[in-house]
Design an enzyme around this catalytic site. Structure first.
Site, mmCIF file in Angstrom:
data_model
loop_
_atom_site.group_PDB
_atom_site.id
_atom_site.type_symbol
_atom_site.label_atom_id
_atom_site.label_comp_id
_atom_site.label_asym_id
_atom_site.label_seq_id
_atom_site.Cartn_x
_atom_site.Cartn_y
_atom_site.Cartn_z
ATOM 1 N N TRP A 97 0.849 -1.184 0.000
ATOM 2 C CA TRP A 97 0.000 0.000 0.000
ATOM 3 C C TRP A 97 0.893 1.244 0.000
ATOM 4 O O TRP A 97 2.049 1.187 0.428
ATOM 5 C CB TRP A 97 -0.953 0.007 1.188
ATOM 6 N N GLU A 140 7.168 8.187 14.171
ATOM 7 C CA GLU A 140 7.383 7.516 12.896
ATOM 8 C C GLU A 140 8.285 8.335 11.974
ATOM 9 O O GLU A 140 9.074 7.772 11.207
ATOM 10 C CB GLU A 140 6.036 7.255 12.205
ATOM 11 N N GLU A 178 8.629 1.264 6.574
ATOM 12 C CA GLU A 178 8.247 2.125 7.705
ATOM 13 C C GLU A 178 8.064 3.580 7.269
ATOM 14 O O GLU A 178 7.264 4.311 7.851
ATOM 15 C CB GLU A 178 9.311 2.040 8.794
ATOM 16 N N HIS A 181 4.621 5.092 6.905
ATOM 17 C CA HIS A 181 3.773 5.356 8.069
ATOM 18 C C HIS A 181 3.756 6.839 8.417
ATOM 19 O O HIS A 181 2.690 7.445 8.585
ATOM 20 C CB HIS A 181 4.258 4.543 9.274
ATOM 21 N N GLU A 231 8.476 -3.052 18.068
ATOM 22 C CA GLU A 231 7.520 -3.315 16.988
ATOM 23 C C GLU A 231 6.190 -3.795 17.556
ATOM 24 O O GLU A 231 5.124 -3.451 17.047
ATOM 25 C CB GLU A 231 8.087 -4.339 16.004
ATOM 26 N N THR A 234 4.450 -0.674 18.944
ATOM 27 C CA THR A 234 3.832 0.175 17.924
ATOM 28 C C THR A 234 2.608 -0.507 17.317
ATOM 29 O O THR A 234 1.627 0.169 16.961
ATOM 30 C CB THR A 234 4.838 0.532 16.813
ATOM 31 N N ASP A 263 1.347 -3.513 9.403
ATOM 32 C CA ASP A 263 2.765 -3.500 9.036
ATOM 33 C C ASP A 263 3.643 -3.780 10.246
ATOM 34 O O ASP A 263 4.599 -4.555 10.185
ATOM 35 C CB ASP A 263 3.140 -2.131 8.467
ATOM 36 N N GLU A 264 3.336 -3.099 11.354
ATOM 37 C CA GLU A 264 4.153 -3.253 12.560
ATOM 38 C C GLU A 264 4.117 -4.695 13.051
ATOM 39 O O GLU A 264 5.124 -5.233 13.529
ATOM 40 C CB GLU A 264 3.668 -2.304 13.660
ATOM 41 N N HIS A 267 6.457 -6.751 10.947
ATOM 42 C CA HIS A 267 7.850 -6.479 11.306
ATOM 43 C C HIS A 267 8.200 -7.096 12.663
ATOM 44 O O HIS A 267 9.325 -7.591 12.862
ATOM 45 C CB HIS A 267 8.087 -4.965 11.331
#
Length: 398
Positions: A97, A140, A178, A181, A231, A234, A263-264, A267
């Site tokens: 995305w 971020e 990252e 974000h 991670e 977050t 996403d976090e 990760h």
């Protein structure tokens, strides 16, 4: 990330973003710096105009060390393993995305109407939520600092800036993922009209200039334990901002925060897998590093946050995040408990005497933190209201 914050110094608390270890409310800005280009005339910092940059004063003795050759060899030997087990948690750019997928399309005839709709939804969201969302976004946006930190770690750093080792490829690609974000949250906040973007931009510049000291030294053991914790923190923080956005009626903002949280989580999976492998190869060294990191307490990435107005900005932001339930002392204990279970620390065998002590310490720490937090809540007092420059100096309850 607060200097050496305790998980119980929050009011009842990313990161904070959210702090991700909880900050001390009494911490003074002794460790921050001044940039002349951002000073307001008449400010207390004017005497520093001839010194355009003053580095933070150290609040503890910073430690660096070099790993012995046999430890370096562990990470070299894991190159092929990392390619097969860590890089798989990255997504191809064409399948990722992008911030624009969630924002009004500037080339469309309906751009003005889309922005108007976004601003109408934002009007229904309270100031305290925006304080936390801004703090998360600022955290971020300090991404250059985090890539720098990873590139201090022995055995896994990007030696050339374009190294083809699995570790270096991961660090650059993780950073690239990252980076979206902060871009997305920054653009959303700009379009919302609810925040003072110039004050936010100054905060970002201060934070990147100030750096961070998570006390990982230059050890990949400490570094990957730290990133595993962060991670997950977050993931929790962005997940909670998504939940609150939905409660406030902004489903699209909830989608933004939820997508970042996803996403976090991905990760987190990669970093916890690395530490899991270290426990398999070197259980004694890894459990000693785990205990060392937790004794230091996990400082949040943005613990040197400053806006030229509030000497305790990070602590105040953290307190708001605690109060509205975005990131709390309970979350800190829960993350630690999760990692102890994820890495099966209680089941480790064949440890040295020091290793067994470290094992007992980390396994017993979550319950200890919860007991201390319960006592802290029982003694909690009414917190003051504080002005935040990010929302045009309006006051918010801590």
């Amino acid at each position: 990330m607060a200097l050496t914050p305790t998980p119980l110094s929050f009011r009842s608390p990313k990161f904070n973003l959210s702090s991700f270890a909880l900050p001390q409310m009494s911490t003074l800005r002794s460790s921050r710096f001044i940039m002349a280009s951002t000073l307001r005339s008449g400010s207390k910092e004017v005497e520093n105009l001839k010194k355009p940059f003053m580095p933070p004063r150290e609040v503890h003795v910073q430690v660096t060390h070099s790993m012995p050759p046999q430890k370096i060899e562990i990470f070299k030997s894991l190159e092929a393993w990392a390619e097969e087990n860590v890089l798989v948690h990255l997504k191809p750019v064409e399948k990722c995305w992008q911030p624009q997928d969630f924002l009004p399309e500037p080339s469309s005839d309906g751009f003005d109407e889309q922005v108007k709709e976004l601003r109408e939804r934002a009007k229904e969201i309270p100031d305290d939520y925006f304080v936390v969302l801004v703090g998360d976004m600022v955290t971020e946006e300090a991404l250059p600092t985090y890539q720098t930190m990873l590139n201090t770690l022995d055995g896994v750093r990007d030696e050339t800036g374009a190294s083809l080792t699995s570790w270096a490829v991961w660090t650059r690609a993780w950073t690239a993922e990252e980076n979206r974000h902060g871009d997305l949250l920054n653009k959303y906040l700009y379009l919302s009209g609810r925040v003072d973007m110039r004050q936010i931009e100054k905060t970002i510049q201060y934070l990147i200039g100030s750096g961070m000291d998570p006390r990982t030294e230059n050890s990949p053991y400490l570094g990957f334990i730290y990133t595993s914790f962060q991670e997950r923190a977050t993931f929790i923080s962005h997940g909670n901002t998504a939940r609150l956005a939905k409660e406030h009626g902004d489903v699209k903002l909830a989608q933004i925060c939820g997508t970042i949280a996803s996403d976090e989580k991905r990760h987190e999976t990669a970093y916890t897998k690395i530490v899991e492998k270290l426990f398999e190869i070197d259980p004694d060294g890894t459990v000693l590093a785990f205990a060392d990191m937790m004794r230091k307490k996990v400082a949040m990435p943005a613990h040197l946050m400053y806006d030229a107005c509030d000497d305790n900005l990070f602590e105040h932001y953290s307190a708001v995040a605690q109060r509205i339930g975005v990131y709390t002392a309970k979350d800190y204990a829960d993350i630690l408990e999760f990692l102890v279970g994820r890495w099966k620390v209680e089941n480790l065998t064949g440890l040295s005497g020091e290793g067994r002590k470290a094992q007992d310490f980390v396994c017993g720490l979550p319950a200890r933190i919860r007991r201390l937090e319960e006592r802290a809540q029982g003694k909690a007092k009414q917190m003051p209201r504080v002005r935040f420059s990010w929302i045009f100096d309006r006051e918010v309850q801590l």
